[in-house]
Enzyme design. Structure first.
Site, PDB file in Angstrom:
ATOM      1  N   GLY A  15      -3.586  -6.678  10.956  1.00 13.32           N
ATOM      2  CA  GLY A  15      -3.483  -7.573   9.773  1.00 13.32           C
ATOM      3  C   GLY A  15      -2.991  -6.453   8.364  1.00 13.32           C
ATOM      4  N   ARG A  18      -8.339 -12.221   1.065  1.00 17.18           N
ATOM      5  CA  ARG A  18      -7.489 -11.745   0.020  1.00 17.18           C
ATOM      6  C   ARG A  18      -7.381 -12.803  -1.145  1.00 17.18           C
ATOM      7  NH1 ARG A  18      -3.858  -7.416   2.287  1.00 17.18           N
ATOM      8  NH2 ARG A  18      -4.006  -7.477   4.626  1.00 17.18           N
ATOM      9  N   SER A  56      -2.086  -7.750  -3.875  1.00 19.56           N
ATOM     10  CA  SER A  56      -2.039  -9.236  -4.200  1.00 19.56           C
ATOM     11  C   SER A  56      -0.919  -9.770  -3.325  1.00 19.56           C
ATOM     12  CB  SER A  56      -2.139  -9.228  -5.619  1.00 19.56           C
ATOM     13  OG  SER A  56      -1.191  -8.313  -6.383  1.00 19.56           O
ATOM     14  N   SER A 114       0.649  -1.327   0.172  1.00 15.20           N
ATOM     15  CA  SER A 114       0.087   0.168   0.113  1.00 15.20           C
ATOM     16  C   SER A 114       0.913   1.359  -0.219  1.00 15.20           C
ATOM     17  CB  SER A 114      -0.912   0.068   1.331  1.00 15.20           C
ATOM     18  OG  SER A 114      -1.351   1.165   1.269  1.00 15.20           O
ATOM     19  N   GLY A 166       2.554   3.145  -4.908  1.00 13.03           N
ATOM     20  CA  GLY A 166       2.139   3.843  -6.374  1.00 13.03           C
ATOM     21  C   GLY A 166       1.604   2.952  -7.280  1.00 13.03           C
ATOM     22  N   SER A 220      -1.717   2.432  -7.881  1.00 12.24           N
ATOM     23  CA  SER A 220      -3.003   3.039  -8.493  1.00 12.24           C
ATOM     24  C   SER A 220      -2.523   4.120  -9.443  1.00 12.24           C
ATOM     25  CB  SER A 220      -4.031   3.839  -7.445  1.00 12.24           C
ATOM     26  OG  SER A 220      -4.188   2.714  -6.587  1.00 12.24           O
ATOM     27  N   THR A 221      -1.399   4.975  -8.996  1.00 11.15           N
ATOM     28  CA  THR A 221      -0.911   5.906  -9.728  1.00 11.15           C
ATOM     29  C   THR A 221      -0.500   5.611 -10.964  1.00 11.15           C
ATOM     30  OG1 THR A 221      -0.434   7.211  -7.627  1.00 11.15           O
ATOM     31  CG2 THR A 221       0.737   8.040  -9.589  1.00 11.15           C
TER      32      THR A 221
HETATM   33  N1  LIG Z   1      -5.243  -4.674   6.335  1.00 13.88           N
HETATM   34  C1  LIG Z   1      -5.051  -4.124   5.136  1.00 13.88           C
HETATM   35  N2  LIG Z   1      -3.937  -4.266   4.467  1.00 13.88           N
HETATM   36  C2  LIG Z   1      -3.647  -3.819   3.442  1.00 13.88           C
HETATM   37  N3  LIG Z   1      -4.613  -2.640   2.877  1.00 13.88           N
HETATM   38  C3  LIG Z   1      -5.748  -2.481   3.601  1.00 13.88           C
HETATM   39  C4  LIG Z   1      -6.018  -3.072   4.735  1.00 13.88           C
HETATM   40  N4  LIG Z   1      -7.093  -2.372   5.094  1.00 13.88           N
HETATM   41  C5  LIG Z   1      -7.368  -1.386   4.340  1.00 13.88           C
HETATM   42  N5  LIG Z   1      -6.682  -1.639   3.059  1.00 13.88           N
HETATM   43  C6  LIG Z   1      -6.692  -0.675   1.888  1.00 13.88           C
HETATM   44  O1  LIG Z   1      -7.328  -1.570   1.043  1.00 13.88           O
HETATM   45  C7  LIG Z   1      -6.467  -1.482  -0.055  1.00 13.88           C
HETATM   46  C8  LIG Z   1      -6.026  -3.054  -0.624  1.00 13.88           C
HETATM   47  O2  LIG Z   1      -7.040  -3.694  -1.337  1.00 13.88           O
HETATM   48  P1  LIG Z   1      -6.391  -4.724  -2.058  1.00 13.88           P
HETATM   49  O3  LIG Z   1      -7.563  -5.325  -2.721  1.00 13.88           O
HETATM   50  O4  LIG Z   1      -5.466  -4.260  -3.158  1.00 13.88           O
HETATM   51  O5  LIG Z   1      -5.641  -5.898  -0.954  1.00 13.88           O
HETATM   52  S1  LIG Z   1      -5.340  -7.401  -1.397  1.00 13.88           S
HETATM   53  O6  LIG Z   1      -4.689  -7.561  -2.855  1.00 13.88           O
HETATM   54  O7  LIG Z   1      -6.566  -8.256  -1.218  1.00 13.88           O
HETATM   55  O8  LIG Z   1      -4.283  -7.667  -0.412  1.00 13.88           O
HETATM   56  C9  LIG Z   1      -5.510  -0.666   0.229  1.00 13.88           C
HETATM   57  O9  LIG Z   1      -5.115   0.140  -0.973  1.00 13.88           O
HETATM   58  P2  LIG Z   1      -3.845   0.640  -1.572  1.00 13.88           P
HETATM   59  O10 LIG Z   1      -3.154   1.541  -0.521  1.00 13.88           O
HETATM   60  O11 LIG Z   1      -4.163   1.235  -3.054  1.00 13.88           O
HETATM   61  O12 LIG Z   1      -2.965  -0.481  -1.696  1.00 13.88           O
HETATM   62  C10 LIG Z   1      -5.590   0.072   1.539  1.00 13.88           C
HETATM   63  O13 LIG Z   1      -6.037   1.259   1.255  1.00 13.88           O
HETATM   64  N1  LIG Z   2       6.070   8.007  -8.938  1.00 11.63           N
HETATM   65  C1  LIG Z   2       5.823   8.482  -8.052  1.00 11.63           C
HETATM   66  N2  LIG Z   2       6.503   9.591  -7.268  1.00 11.63           N
HETATM   67  C2  LIG Z   2       6.101  10.274  -6.277  1.00 11.63           C
HETATM   68  N3  LIG Z   2       4.983  10.158  -5.618  1.00 11.63           N
HETATM   69  C3  LIG Z   2       4.276   9.059  -6.161  1.00 11.63           C
HETATM   70  C4  LIG Z   2       4.519   8.480  -7.296  1.00 11.63           C
HETATM   71  N4  LIG Z   2       3.757   7.382  -7.374  1.00 11.63           N
HETATM   72  C5  LIG Z   2       2.705   7.681  -6.230  1.00 11.63           C
HETATM   73  N5  LIG Z   2       3.021   8.608  -5.564  1.00 11.63           N
HETATM   74  C6  LIG Z   2       2.388   9.180  -4.543  1.00 11.63           C
HETATM   75  O1  LIG Z   2       2.321   8.078  -3.382  1.00 11.63           O
HETATM   76  C7  LIG Z   2       1.216   7.962  -2.910  1.00 11.63           C
HETATM   77  C8  LIG Z   2       0.850   6.480  -2.912  1.00 11.63           C
HETATM   78  O2  LIG Z   2       0.441   6.379  -4.456  1.00 11.63           O
HETATM   79  P1  LIG Z   2      -0.869   5.170  -4.601  1.00 11.63           P
HETATM   80  O3  LIG Z   2      -0.815   5.204  -6.263  1.00 11.63           O
HETATM   81  O4  LIG Z   2      -2.160   5.784  -4.148  1.00 11.63           O
HETATM   82  O5  LIG Z   2      -0.209   4.036  -4.306  1.00 11.63           O
HETATM   83  P2  LIG Z   2      -1.100   2.442  -3.904  1.00 11.63           P
HETATM   84  O6  LIG Z   2      -2.168   2.448  -5.024  1.00 11.63           O
HETATM   85  O7  LIG Z   2      -0.089   1.391  -4.150  1.00 11.63           O
HETATM   86  O8  LIG Z   2      -1.529   2.606  -2.494  1.00 11.63           O
HETATM   87  C9  LIG Z   2       0.441   9.019  -3.440  1.00 11.63           C
HETATM   88  O9  LIG Z   2       0.041  10.240  -2.521  1.00 11.63           O
HETATM   89  C10 LIG Z   2       0.939   9.214  -4.681  1.00 11.63           C
HETATM   90  O10 LIG Z   2       0.814  10.748  -5.208  1.00 11.63           O
END
Ligand SMILES: Nc1ncnc2c1ncn2[C@@H]1O[C@H](COP(=O)(O)OS(=O)(=O)O)[C@@H](OP(=O)(O)O)[C@H]1O
Ligand SMILES: Nc1ncnc2c1ncn2[C@@H]1O[C@H](COP(=O)(O)OP(=O)(O)O)[C@@H](O)[C@H]1O
Length: 268
Positions: free
Chosen positions: A221, A146, A173, A101, A104, A106-107
């Site tokens: 978790g 998951r 994942s 998490s 980056g 989603s970005t």
């Molecule tokens: N316990 C826990 N662990 C990890 N992440 C958490 C959790 N609870 C909520 N979140 C939020 O859910 C986003 C991840 O969802 P995913 O479906 O990608 O997760 S997974 O693949 O099933 O592990 C993840 O989004 P990203 O930050 O975009 O990765 C989090 O915002």
């Molecule tokens: N290449 C990059 N350089 C600088 N900041 C980034 C870059 N990619 C993502 N970020 C920043 O990092 C944070 C997490 O990015 P995000 O795409 O939401 O990650 P994830 O989907 O893995 O949780 C956001 O605030 C985003 O603006």
């Protein structure tokens, strides 16, 4: 519905179009026939149904049991992946972006989608967070859920790839075996991209404040804190920092686009 089912041995024809006005809230609304629609329907009735339907496909009538579904058969349409790819002038595939998490995912997924769009290619983003608002809203973050989350996204991504679309799946994942199972669903069309960003960076970014909550024990978790993340061992692309710097999302997207181009996904 089976075209060769013992109950209805004849090929099924589309239902004849009934142009009838329908009473709505006590009013009889006039019918405005759609231009060309009648014509199209009569063409289907005249040719296709009587000649065993040129728009339907092949059903080999082999009955199977898949999971809990019994007595099911695969129905193949004549317009298939190849035809759709010709239409779109690209190859359907799955770009699977995995990482912690905040790494980056989603970005870069959106940057890639935009880059492809600007070059005239059709892509669609399946984002883990977003899918948990709908399709996967019944799933928690337990290991079992998951795994089911990843499996479902893999299946949906496979459908998009079959549609000829470049499907960009971005979700944590965390389990290698589940990612490998998704790879096996689309052999030769699966591009695993690892956002190899250090936990310290992700935690420092913490855009949603989740790491802070996890460190405080308010989220249990959480991946990377008290839940595992299994880094890929043999993925197609690894995106890393260079000299302590993170490259821009658009240059990461270009790197992935270049890979897709080199591997022939950007032509039919
Ligand atoms: N316990 C826990 N662990 C990890 N992440 C958490 C959790 N609870 C909520 N979140 C939020 O859910 C986003 C991840 O969802 P995913 O479906 O990608 O997760 S997974 O693949 O099933 O592990 C993840 O989004 P990203 O930050 O975009 O990765 C989090 O915002
Ligand atoms: N290449 C990059 N350089 C600088 N900041 C980034 C870059 N990619 C993502 N970020 C920043 O990092 C944070 C997490 O990015 P995000 O795409 O939401 O990650 P994830 O989907 O893995 O949780 C956001 O605030 C985003 O603006």
């Amino acid at each position: 519905m089976l075209a060769t089912s013992p109950i209805s041995p004849l090929p099924r024809c589309p239902r004849p179009l009934l142009l009838r006005s329908t009473p709505v809230m006590g009013f009889q609304l006039p019918v405005v026939p759609l231009r060309g629609f009648r014509k199209r329907v009569s063409r289907i009735e005249a040719s296709d149904c009587n000649e065993h339907s040129s728009f339907s496909g092949v059903n080999n009538s082999v009955m199977s049991t898949v999971g809990k579904s019994t007595n099911i058969a695969w129905y193949e349409c004549k317009i298939g992946k190849h035809e759709r790819q010709q239409l779109l002038k690209q190859k359907g595939c799955v770009v699977w972006i995995t990482g912690l998490s905040g790494s980056g995912k989603s970005t870069v997924a959106c940057a890639l989608s935009r880059e492809l769009y600007s070059r005239g290619y059709l892509a669609y983003v399946l984002d883990g967070d977003n899918l948990r608002h709908g399709l996967n809203r019944d799933l928690s973050f337990s290991a079992e859920d998951r795994s089911e989350n990843i499996r479902r996204v893999g299946e949906v991504a496979k459908l998009f790839a079959d549609a000829g679309v470049i499907c960009i799946a971005s979700l944590i994942s965390p389990y290698r075996s589940e990612r490998d199972a998704c790879r096996a669903m689309v052999p030769d069309s699966f591009i695993e991209v690892f956002m190899d960003m250090p936990l310290e960076l992700c935690e420092a970014r913490d855009p949603k404040g989740l790491y802070k909550l996890a460190r405080a024990g308010k989220i249990k978790g959480f991946t990377g804190i008290d839940d595992p993340y299994e880094a890929p061992l043999n993925c197609e692309l690894v995106i890393q920092m260079k000299n302590g710097e993170c490259s821009s999302p658009s240059s990461m997207a270009e790197q992935i686009t270049m890979y897709l181009d080199e591997k022939g996904f950007l032509k039919a």
